[in-house]
Each structure stands twice: as C-alpha cells, then as structure tokens.
Write an enzyme that holds these catalytic residues in place. Structure first.
Site, PDB file in Angstrom:
ATOM      1  N   ASN A  23       0.828  -1.204   0.000  1.00 35.48           N
ATOM      2  CA  ASN A  23       0.000   0.000   0.000  1.00 35.48           C
ATOM      3  C   ASN A  23       0.870   1.265   0.000  1.00 35.48           C
ATOM      4  O   ASN A  23       0.687   2.169  -0.830  1.00 35.48           O
ATOM      5  CB  ASN A  23      -0.874  -0.094   1.267  1.00 35.48           C
ATOM      6  CG  ASN A  23      -1.971   0.916   1.330  1.00 35.48           C
ATOM      7  OD1 ASN A  23      -2.077   1.676   2.291  1.00 35.48           O
ATOM      8  ND2 ASN A  23      -2.827   0.952   0.320  1.00 35.48           N
ATOM      9  N   GLY A  25       4.369   1.145  -0.337  1.00 28.60           N
ATOM     10  CA  GLY A  25       5.419   0.944  -1.340  1.00 28.60           C
ATOM     11  C   GLY A  25       4.963   1.438  -2.709  1.00 28.60           C
ATOM     12  O   GLY A  25       5.698   2.135  -3.423  1.00 28.60           O
ATOM     13  N   PHE A 123       9.587  -8.709   6.794  1.00 26.06           N
ATOM     14  CA  PHE A 123      10.194  -9.331   5.598  1.00 26.06           C
ATOM     15  C   PHE A 123      11.574  -8.775   5.246  1.00 26.06           C
ATOM     16  O   PHE A 123      12.219  -9.265   4.321  1.00 26.06           O
ATOM     17  CB  PHE A 123       9.274  -9.152   4.385  1.00 26.06           C
ATOM     18  CG  PHE A 123       7.878  -9.671   4.624  1.00 26.06           C
ATOM     19  CD1 PHE A 123       7.661 -10.958   5.079  1.00 26.06           C
ATOM     20  CD2 PHE A 123       6.777  -8.853   4.390  1.00 26.06           C
ATOM     21  CE1 PHE A 123       6.364 -11.429   5.309  1.00 26.06           C
ATOM     22  CE2 PHE A 123       5.482  -9.310   4.609  1.00 26.06           C
ATOM     23  CZ  PHE A 123       5.276 -10.600   5.076  1.00 26.06           C
ATOM     24  N   LYS A 278       4.804   4.951  17.380  1.00 25.36           N
ATOM     25  CA  LYS A 278       3.429   5.479  17.289  1.00 25.36           C
ATOM     26  C   LYS A 278       2.431   4.370  16.966  1.00 25.36           C
ATOM     27  O   LYS A 278       1.242   4.482  17.261  1.00 25.36           O
ATOM     28  CB  LYS A 278       3.345   6.634  16.288  1.00 25.36           C
ATOM     29  CG  LYS A 278       3.635   6.271  14.827  1.00 25.36           C
ATOM     30  CD  LYS A 278       2.496   5.701  14.048  1.00 25.36           C
ATOM     31  CE  LYS A 278       2.897   5.226  12.668  1.00 25.36           C
ATOM     32  NZ  LYS A 278       1.837   4.513  11.949  1.00 25.36           N
ATOM     33  N   ARG A 344      -4.415   1.916  10.037  1.00 14.53           N
ATOM     34  CA  ARG A 344      -4.876   0.519  10.063  1.00 14.53           C
ATOM     35  C   ARG A 344      -4.761  -0.087  11.456  1.00 14.53           C
ATOM     36  O   ARG A 344      -5.634  -0.849  11.880  1.00 14.53           O
ATOM     37  CB  ARG A 344      -4.067  -0.309   9.047  1.00 14.53           C
ATOM     38  CG  ARG A 344      -4.273   0.135   7.619  1.00 14.53           C
ATOM     39  CD  ARG A 344      -3.266  -0.500   6.676  1.00 14.53           C
ATOM     40  NE  ARG A 344      -1.886  -0.141   7.042  1.00 14.53           N
ATOM     41  CZ  ARG A 344      -0.816  -0.487   6.332  1.00 14.53           C
ATOM     42  NH1 ARG A 344      -0.962  -1.221   5.237  1.00 14.53           N
ATOM     43  NH2 ARG A 344       0.387  -0.117   6.709  1.00 14.53           N
ATOM     44  N   GLN A 373       1.883  -3.278  11.611  1.00 16.22           N
ATOM     45  CA  GLN A 373       3.230  -3.252  12.189  1.00 16.22           C
ATOM     46  C   GLN A 373       3.173  -3.119  13.717  1.00 16.22           C
ATOM     47  O   GLN A 373       4.117  -3.454  14.406  1.00 16.22           O
ATOM     48  CB  GLN A 373       4.020  -2.069  11.618  1.00 16.22           C
ATOM     49  CG  GLN A 373       4.067  -2.038  10.106  1.00 16.22           C
ATOM     50  CD  GLN A 373       5.023  -3.064   9.524  1.00 16.22           C
ATOM     51  OE1 GLN A 373       6.174  -2.802   9.307  1.00 16.22           O
ATOM     52  NE2 GLN A 373       4.517  -4.264   9.312  1.00 16.22           N
TER      53      GLN A 373
END
Ligand SMILES: NC(=O)c1ccc[n+]([C@@H]2O[C@H](COP(=O)([O-])OP(=O)(O)OC[C@H]3O[C@@H](n4cnc5c(N)ncnc54)[C@H](O)[C@@H]3O)[C@@H](O)[C@H]2O)c1
Ligand SMILES: O=P(O)(O)OC[C@H](O)CO
Length: 420
Positions: A23, A25, A123, A278, A344, A373
């Site tokens: 998204n 990238g 990754f 954050k 998200r 994340q």
C-alpha cells in the site's frame, strides 16, 4: 524534459529501485516516478519496483475489472505493467507508466544507486539476505519501514540494520502519511532523515562502477558515524564524482511533490523511532475508541504515548535523538495523531474490541494481505523492556502488549497508566 540544473556536469544518472510494492510501497513508487520523469538530468526515468510475486484477480474497485475475467488469476507484476495499477495493494489508483514492476529482487536492484526500502518490517531480513553483495557498493538507501529491530543484543533501527547488513548508508522517511490519502494526491507532509558522510560526491570511480575500468583507482572506504553518533561498523564506499551528489537537495527532489511536502532533517534515530513507536500508541487509541470512551480518552492515550516515545528515544538513543523530532516533526506528533485517528492499527484495534475478537483476526479478514506493524512492534519492544526490568516505566507500551496477549483488558488501561 529535465527541469533541474543545479547538478549540471555529472555524466551519470541515479537509478532508483523501490524494494516493496504494498500500500505504501506503491504510493511512494508513484511519487518517485512522477519526480524522475521531471528530473531526467539527475535520475533515470524508469523506476524499478520489486514485487513479491503472487496471483491476483482484478477487484471491482479497479477500472480494469471485467466480469468475464473476474475469477481468472494473473501475475501481479504482469497486471501492474499492463494496466499501471497495483490492483491488490493500491486498487483504483493510476501509477505512472515509468514504474517497472519486477518479480526478481536481484534484477530489480542491479546498478541502482538509490534503494528505497518499503515493505512490512517482518520481511526485511530475508530481502537483505537476497541482495547482500549484489548491489552497487556506493548505493545509498532510505528506509520507509515503520518498525524497530529487536535482537538479544538490543534494539536497532531498520535504517541502521539495513545499512550494516548491506554495507551502505541508509536514512529514514516517516511522517503522518496514510498511504491511500497520498495516493489520491491529498496534501500531506513527511520527514526524511539523512545524515551521510559529507564527501559523497568527491571520489574517483570505483573499478566496478566505471564505464571505463582502466581509469579507475583504489577507493578509500569512509568511516562514518551511525544514527547513535558511534563509529559505524560499516565502512562506506564513496559515491563516484560522475554521479550527482546524494544530499538533502537530491532526496528532496526525489520525494517532494505539490501534494507531498518534504522536511529534510538529520535525526535518523528520532524519525525511525517515531514511526515505529506510534503504532503501539495507535493500537491503544483503537482499544479505547472501540470501548466507546470518546475523544478525551483518546487524547489521554496520545499524550501518554508521546511521553513514552520521547522517554524511549532519550533512554536508548540518547547520543543523537532530538526531542523536537517527536514534538515538532511530521514523523513525531503528527504521525501519532493521524495514526490514532484513521490508521490501520487504530482501525483494526477498534474493531477487535467492538467485535470481541483478536486484532490479528481483524487484520486477516479486513486487510487483504496488508500487514499491521503495531502488533509485532508492541511485542518486540515489550520483550526488550522486560529483559531490562523496565516494563513499569513504560506503562502504556506494556499495557498494549498485555491486552494483545489477552493478559490485560482495555478496562485496565486507566489504572495501569495512572502514574504517568
Ligand atoms: N500503508 C500505509 O498507509 C503506510 C504509510 C506509511 C508507512 N507505512 C509503512 O510502510 C511499510 C510498508 O507498508 P505497506 O503499506 O507498503 O505494506 P502492506 O501492509 O501493504 O503489506 C503488504 C506487502 O507485503 C508484501 N509481502 C507479503 N508477503 C511477503 C513476503 N513473504 N516477503 C516479502 N514481501 C511480502 C506484499 O507483497 C505487499 O507488497 C510498513 O513498515 C508500514 O508501517 C505504511
Ligand atoms: O495504517 P497504519 O496504522 O500502518 O499507519 C499508516 C501510517 O504509518 C500513518 O502515518
């Protein structure tokens, strides 16, 4: 074409590769490809984008959706190169045709002098293993990854980790940057931290970079200071003088758009930590919002979260981190606010509490392959703090990890953070 002239006299251009195509990238690839088209005297126009290959079908949001082929799987790279749209991770957004989607990581980074790392942090280790020794020795990187790397030895930033692993200098980009808004060219700001050795443009050409190898000489490697102000493990190969300097002007030219305003700074540690930490706070904001506690509770979470972010930076990156990066830059307080309002991590945490399911369940069901994340960062930061007996000093970070593990409840948050 080629509107910039301040780098005149350089015989070679920078080739840019985006390592990652999710998204964010794909959104960053769009920004960069728009700029390489406008500055063809400095950058090669075509931008390589490494795509983790997978089979996709065209969704209804895409203007290339067709009922008769809706169920036919196609390779994502082929779809991107044919329709100039990442139909899985950024559907409905037209990408510039000078983005070349490439399923081969090795091929995508060949001869690139600028590498933009933009993929979920889980990754990056494998990706670096795949390109170690394959990239230009004098390449420079920017990490757009929001996370931290935790090992038994301690905590490091992905910019540091990429730099040491690949033997290059790597800066960091972070800001209040929800990708879908920027992809629609709605105005936002970002912060790029870049603090390389000053002599990047003052070297003879290394043997393996020269169009004329006979003219090349031995290149002294440069010792530089890392994001904590220590002597870096990595000795850098200087950028040959044939290339335009890779400095703040050059990176601003590569990233700045009328709808994406870039602030260049030198605090790589502060920018990287802001983006990583954050996400833990945004999960907490989602928890209290899902519980129905309203804006005051969310504001309290953001205030306490910001204090813990600053404290963490000062405690573990004290040599270089600037409090102002957290309190004044887009990578600090602004990212905290946007992430805790519509990111998200926030949305998945809110829905998890509303539905009484785990955040991971919502991630799997709602995000169509996009990756949170905050959940892994919360666990990683917690294990780092726990190993040092510091959990109590970071009550909000500790509470978020406890809630994700099912050991604490959202209702416990006020009592858990009450001493701060
Ligand atoms: N999306 C945003 O709004 C946004 C904004 C700013 C920063 N970021 C940060 O940018 C980074 C990248 O996020 P994103 O939104 O582009 O990713 P994303 O959440 O869209 O993740 C999906 C990406 O992961 C790739 N992937 C899946 N399995 C893989 C594997 N085994 N190996 C390698 N790649 C694999 C997919 O191909 C896809 O490109 C993250 O650190 C994120 O925090 C995201
Ligand atoms: O959607 P999130 O929670 O990964 O956050 C996106 C960006 O980091 C916001 O700046």
């Amino acid at each position: 074409m080629g509107s910039s002239n301040f780098l005149g006299g350089h015989s070679r251009k920078h080739k840019v590769t985006i390592v990652g195509s999710g998204n964010w990238g794909s959104t960053i690839a769009k920004i960069i490809a728009e700029n390489t088209r406008e500055h063809t005297d400095v950058f090669e126009e075509n931008v390589q984008m490494w795509v983790y290959e997978e089979d996709v079908t065209i969704p209804k949001e895409s203007k290339h959706y067709n009922e008769s082929t809706a169920d036919t799987p196609q390779k994502l790279t082929e779809v991107i190169n044919k329709y100039h749209e990442n139909v899985k991770y950024l559907p409905g957004v037209a990408l510039p045709p000078n983005i070349v989607a490439n399923p081969s990581l090795n091929d995508a980074v060949q001869n690139s002098t600028i590498l933009i790392f933009n993929l979920p942090h889980q990754f990056i280790r494998k990706v670096c293993e795949g390109i170690r020794g394959e990239i230009m020795p004098f390449a420079r990187g920017i990490s757009c990854i929001k996370g931290v790397n935790v090992t038994d030895d301690g905590i490091s930033l992905f910019s540091e980790w990429i730099g040491d692993d690949l033997g290059i200098y790597c800066g960091a980009l972070s800001g209040a940057n929800i990708a879908s808004e920027i992809a629609q060219e709605k105005w936002s700001e970002t912060t790029i931290a870049y603090d390389p050795p000053p002599m990047d443009s003052r070297a003879p050409t290394p043997r393996n970079a020269s169009p004329n190898p006979d003219a090349a000489g031995e290149i002294p490697e440069i010792q530089h200071l890392d994001a904590r102000g220590r002597k870096s493990k990595t000795k850098l190969t200087p950028l040959p003088i044939e290339y335009p300097p890779l400095d703040h002007n050059c990176f601003r030219m590569l990233f700045h758009r009328p709808y994406f305003h870039v602030q260049m700074v030198s605090d790589v540690a502060g920018v990287s930590l802001g983006g990583a930490l954050k996400n833990i706070v945004a999960l907490a904001a989602g928890f209290v919002d899902g519980r129905g506690w309203g804006d005051n509770a969310k504001a309290a979470i953001m205030r306490i979260g910001l204090m813990e972010m600053v404290k963490f930076g000062k405690e573990f990156f004290s040599e270089t981190v600037r409090t102002g990066t957290f309190t004044e830059s887009s990578a600090g307080v602004a990212d905290l606010i946007t992430s805790s309002s519509g990111g998200r991590n926030f949305r998945c945490a809110r829905k998890a509490v509303e539905k009484g399911v785990s955040v991971q369940d919502v991630e799997r069901e709602d995000l169509n392959g996009q990756k949170l994340q905050g959940t892994s960062t919360a666990h990683e930061v917690n294990s780092f703090l726990k190993a040092r007996g510091l959990e109590a000093e970071y009550p909000l970070f500790t509470a978020v990890d406890g809630i994700l593990r099912g050991e604490k409840k959202v209702d416990d948050i006020p009592a858990l953070v009450s001493d701060t």
